[in-house]
Scaffold this motif. Sequence first.
Motif, PDB file in Angstrom:
ATOM      1  N   SER A 117     -10.803  43.174  45.679  1.00 23.30           N
ATOM      2  CA  SER A 117     -10.827  44.154  46.759  1.00 23.30           C
ATOM      3  C   SER A 117     -10.718  45.578  46.226  1.00 23.30           C
ATOM      4  CB  SER A 117      -9.693  43.866  47.741  1.00 23.30           C
ATOM      5  OG  SER A 117      -8.468  43.698  47.050  1.00 23.30           O
ATOM      6  N   ALA A 118     -11.130  46.530  47.056  1.00 19.62           N
ATOM      7  CA  ALA A 118     -11.108  47.940  46.680  1.00 19.62           C
ATOM      8  C   ALA A 118      -9.681  48.398  46.415  1.00 19.62           C
ATOM      9  CB  ALA A 118     -11.746  48.782  47.776  1.00 19.62           C
ATOM     10  N   PRO A 119      -9.491  49.412  45.567  1.00 15.53           N
ATOM     11  CA  PRO A 119      -8.151  49.829  45.174  1.00 15.53           C
ATOM     12  C   PRO A 119      -7.226  50.183  46.332  1.00 15.53           C
ATOM     13  CG  PRO A 119      -9.787  50.847  43.756  1.00 15.53           C
ATOM     14  CD  PRO A 119     -10.544  50.158  44.851  1.00 15.53           C
ATOM     15  N   ASP A 120      -7.789  50.676  47.442  1.00 16.73           N
ATOM     16  CA  ASP A 120      -6.948  51.074  48.570  1.00 16.73           C
ATOM     17  C   ASP A 120      -6.773  49.952  49.590  1.00 16.73           C
ATOM     18  OD1 ASP A 120      -9.543  51.059  49.443  1.00 16.73           O
ATOM     19  OD2 ASP A 120      -9.444  52.994  50.474  1.00 16.73           O
ATOM     20  N   ALA A 121      -7.266  48.749  49.273  1.00 12.08           N
ATOM     21  CA  ALA A 121      -7.126  47.594  50.163  1.00 12.08           C
ATOM     22  C   ALA A 121      -6.139  46.601  49.564  1.00 12.08           C
ATOM     23  CB  ALA A 121      -8.483  46.919  50.368  1.00 12.08           C
ATOM     24  N   PRO A 122      -5.537  45.731  50.388  1.00  8.89           N
ATOM     25  CA  PRO A 122      -4.646  44.705  49.843  1.00  8.89           C
ATOM     26  C   PRO A 122      -5.352  43.883  48.778  1.00  8.89           C
ATOM     27  CG  PRO A 122      -4.450  44.790  52.227  1.00  8.89           C
ATOM     28  CD  PRO A 122      -5.602  45.676  51.861  1.00  8.89           C
ATOM     29  N   ALA A 123      -4.615  43.514  47.747  1.00  8.74           N
ATOM     30  CA  ALA A 123      -5.203  42.784  46.629  1.00  8.74           C
ATOM     31  C   ALA A 123      -5.775  41.454  47.089  1.00  8.74           C
ATOM     32  CB  ALA A 123      -4.148  42.556  45.547  1.00  8.74           C
ATOM     33  N   ALA A 124      -6.978  41.122  46.618  1.00  8.42           N
ATOM     34  CA  ALA A 124      -7.609  39.838  46.940  1.00  8.42           C
ATOM     35  C   ALA A 124      -8.750  39.606  45.969  1.00  8.42           C
ATOM     36  CB  ALA A 124      -8.139  39.830  48.372  1.00  8.42           C
TER      37      ALA A 124
ATOM     38  N   ALA B  32     -17.698  50.970  45.382  1.00  9.29           N
ATOM     39  CA  ALA B  32     -16.445  51.478  45.944  1.00  9.29           C
ATOM     40  C   ALA B  32     -15.812  52.499  45.013  1.00  9.29           C
ATOM     41  CB  ALA B  32     -15.483  50.315  46.200  1.00  9.29           C
ATOM     42  N   TYR B  33     -15.890  52.253  43.714  1.00  6.25           N
ATOM     43  CA  TYR B  33     -15.348  53.191  42.728  1.00  6.25           C
ATOM     44  C   TYR B  33     -16.056  54.542  42.822  1.00  6.25           C
ATOM     45  CZ  TYR B  33     -14.526  55.309  38.125  1.00  6.25           C
ATOM     46  OH  TYR B  33     -14.216  56.181  37.102  1.00  6.25           O
ATOM     47  N   ASP B  34     -17.381  54.523  42.950  1.00  2.39           N
ATOM     48  CA  ASP B  34     -18.145  55.766  43.006  1.00  2.39           C
ATOM     49  C   ASP B  34     -17.826  56.573  44.259  1.00  2.39           C
ATOM     50  OD1 ASP B  34     -19.391  55.260  40.607  1.00  2.39           O
ATOM     51  OD2 ASP B  34     -21.202  54.402  41.497  1.00  2.39           O
ATOM     52  N   ARG B  35     -17.342  55.917  45.293  1.00  2.00           N
ATOM     53  CA  ARG B  35     -16.976  56.640  46.519  1.00  2.00           C
ATOM     54  C   ARG B  35     -15.599  57.290  46.432  1.00  2.00           C
ATOM     55  NH1 ARG B  35     -19.518  52.012  48.922  1.00  2.00           N
ATOM     56  NH2 ARG B  35     -17.485  51.030  49.253  1.00  2.00           N
ATOM     57  N   LEU B  36     -14.818  56.943  45.425  1.00  2.00           N
ATOM     58  CA  LEU B  36     -13.478  57.520  45.298  1.00  2.00           C
ATOM     59  C   LEU B  36     -13.566  58.993  44.911  1.00  2.00           C
ATOM     60  CD1 LEU B  36     -11.611  54.710  43.292  1.00  2.00           C
ATOM     61  CD2 LEU B  36     -11.299  55.286  45.705  1.00  2.00           C
ATOM     62  N   PRO B  37     -12.657  59.824  45.426  1.00  2.00           N
ATOM     63  CA  PRO B  37     -12.583  61.201  44.934  1.00  2.00           C
ATOM     64  C   PRO B  37     -12.315  61.207  43.432  1.00  2.00           C
ATOM     65  CG  PRO B  37     -11.274  60.927  46.926  1.00  2.00           C
ATOM     66  CD  PRO B  37     -11.681  59.551  46.497  1.00  2.00           C
ATOM     67  N   ALA B  38     -12.785  62.208  42.734  1.00  2.00           N
ATOM     68  CA  ALA B  38     -12.660  62.253  41.274  1.00  2.00           C
ATOM     69  C   ALA B  38     -11.216  62.066  40.815  1.00  2.00           C
ATOM     70  CB  ALA B  38     -13.225  63.582  40.756  1.00  2.00           C
ATOM     71  N   GLY B  39     -10.269  62.665  41.562  1.00  2.00           N
ATOM     72  CA  GLY B  39      -8.871  62.587  41.162  1.00  2.00           C
ATOM     73  C   GLY B  39      -8.251  61.221  41.351  1.00  2.00           C
ATOM     74  N   GLU B  40      -8.932  60.307  42.037  1.00  2.00           N
ATOM     75  CA  GLU B  40      -8.393  58.971  42.281  1.00  2.00           C
ATOM     76  C   GLU B  40      -9.071  57.892  41.454  1.00  2.00           C
ATOM     77  OE1 GLU B  40      -8.446  58.111  46.441  1.00  2.00           O
ATOM     78  OE2 GLU B  40      -7.617  60.063  47.011  1.00  2.00           O
ATOM     79  N   ARG B  41     -10.044  58.289  40.665  1.00  2.97           N
ATOM     80  CA  ARG B  41     -10.835  57.269  39.972  1.00  2.97           C
ATOM     81  C   ARG B  41     -10.064  56.586  38.844  1.00  2.97           C
ATOM     82  NH1 ARG B  41     -17.129  59.463  39.873  1.00  2.97           N
ATOM     83  NH2 ARG B  41     -17.404  59.348  42.158  1.00  2.97           N
ATOM     84  N   ALA B  42      -9.269  57.338  38.105  1.00  2.00           N
ATOM     85  CA  ALA B  42      -8.510  56.720  37.007  1.00  2.00           C
ATOM     86  C   ALA B  42      -7.562  55.650  37.554  1.00  2.00           C
ATOM     87  CB  ALA B  42      -7.740  57.775  36.223  1.00  2.00           C
ATOM     88  N   GLY B  43      -6.835  55.998  38.624  1.00  2.00           N
ATOM     89  CA  GLY B  43      -5.934  55.028  39.227  1.00  2.00           C
ATOM     90  C   GLY B  43      -6.679  53.864  39.858  1.00  2.00           C
ATOM     91  N   GLY B  44      -7.828  54.157  40.468  1.00  2.00           N
ATOM     92  CA  GLY B  44      -8.606  53.096  41.090  1.00  2.00           C
ATOM     93  C   GLY B  44      -9.137  52.109  40.076  1.00  2.00           C
ATOM     94  N   PHE B  45      -9.678  52.621  38.972  1.00  2.00           N
ATOM     95  CA  PHE B  45     -10.183  51.717  37.939  1.00  2.00           C
ATOM     96  C   PHE B  45      -9.058  50.871  37.362  1.00  2.00           C
ATOM     97  CE2 PHE B  45     -10.902  50.532  33.562  1.00  2.00           C
ATOM     98  CZ  PHE B  45     -12.131  49.891  33.647  1.00  2.00           C
ATOM     99  N   THR B  46      -7.898  51.473  37.122  1.00  4.77           N
ATOM    100  CA  THR B  46      -6.783  50.737  36.534  1.00  4.77           C
ATOM    101  C   THR B  46      -6.310  49.632  37.468  1.00  4.77           C
ATOM    102  OG1 THR B  46      -6.114  52.760  35.387  1.00  4.77           O
ATOM    103  CG2 THR B  46      -4.513  50.977  35.460  1.00  4.77           C
ATOM    104  N   ARG B  47      -6.318  49.889  38.758  1.00  2.00           N
ATOM    105  CA  ARG B  47      -5.922  48.837  39.696  1.00  2.00           C
ATOM    106  C   ARG B  47      -6.934  47.696  39.684  1.00  2.00           C
ATOM    107  NH1 ARG B  47      -1.968  48.273  42.487  1.00  2.00           N
ATOM    108  NH2 ARG B  47      -1.337  50.460  42.354  1.00  2.00           N
ATOM    109  N   TYR B  48      -8.223  48.028  39.653  1.00  2.00           N
ATOM    110  CA  TYR B  48      -9.246  46.990  39.506  1.00  2.00           C
ATOM    111  C   TYR B  48      -8.962  46.130  38.270  1.00  2.00           C
ATOM    112  CZ  TYR B  48     -12.872  48.381  42.933  1.00  2.00           C
ATOM    113  OH  TYR B  48     -13.610  48.614  44.069  1.00  2.00           O
ATOM    114  N   TRP B  49      -8.723  46.809  37.152  1.00  2.00           N
ATOM    115  CA  TRP B  49      -8.551  46.096  35.884  1.00  2.00           C
ATOM    116  C   TRP B  49      -7.301  45.218  35.896  1.00  2.00           C
ATOM    117  CZ3 TRP B  49     -11.501  44.600  32.219  1.00  2.00           C
ATOM    118  CH2 TRP B  49     -10.974  44.166  30.998  1.00  2.00           C
ATOM    119  N   ALA B  50      -6.192  45.729  36.419  1.00  2.00           N
ATOM    120  CA  ALA B  50      -4.963  44.934  36.467  1.00  2.00           C
ATOM    121  C   ALA B  50      -5.163  43.685  37.324  1.00  2.00           C
ATOM    122  CB  ALA B  50      -3.803  45.775  36.998  1.00  2.00           C
TER     123      ALA B  50
END
Length: 266
Positions: free
Chosen positions: A189-196, A148-166
């Motif tokens: 869950s993926a960064p753009d999905a509700p947390a689970a 799911a991370y690899d499918r994120l646009p480059a500009g969204e990866r930093a935020g996506g990884f940080t949400r995963y980590w948190a």
Amino acid sequence: MTPPPEELVRPGECHVWTARAVSVRASGAPALLKLLDAGERARYEAFLRDEPRGLYLTAHALLRDLVGAQLDLDPAEPSFAAVCRTCTSGGHGKPVLPGSPLHLSLSHAGDQVAVALTYAGPVGVDIEEIGRVGDPPLTVLSAEERAAYDRLPAGERAGGFTRYWARKEAVLKATGDGLSVDPALLTVSAPDAPAALLSWAERAQPHPPVRLYDVPAPDDYAAAVAVLGDGCRVVRHEVAYDGDGVLRRPRRAGDGVLRRPRRAGD
């Protein structure tokens, strides 16, 4: 501190407070330092730089202020203990309040701190600064998360990884495992999905049901809270300390309700 009624934690709720760390460069924030016990002051003094000192002081003073208000105690009165599941050396680990049904957790990153209180069950809160590190350590992601991370646009990866980590940190804090468990064993869950929490490899039933929630955070931060047990209403507050050590509430930061979060195995 006398809080407004809506800031008192009730059954079925989890409250999360965020605050900006105070500066200790000039006076050392004596009004907050006097709230700490001897062990906390020793750990505060052990930091070599002002920034981590300010984070530690703010987090622990805020925890004391909030617990004192919740239990109608002087903030300096509560006696906290640290519980580590992997050792018995003491002085570190998940904070607990012996003899109280109140569960608590704290976190800090960048210039922000977060404190969570609830009666619903063991709790873990985590706040992370987006883009704090250069190349994120992708080995902490499970195969599903990495895809799911690899499918994120480059500009969204930093935020996506940080949400995963948190989210992962919040779960591991709630269970008390911390980083003794490889975060890649958890799939959230993926960064753009509700947390689970979707799965936990090698553990069929490691704990009571995990209720995982994203928490609104200041710009350039991501935060999450996990509670073990029944679902609960998450309420977030934004507060700040002024120069004389008084806790102010600049605005009500809002709340969110997730009544049916997903759990591992759903």
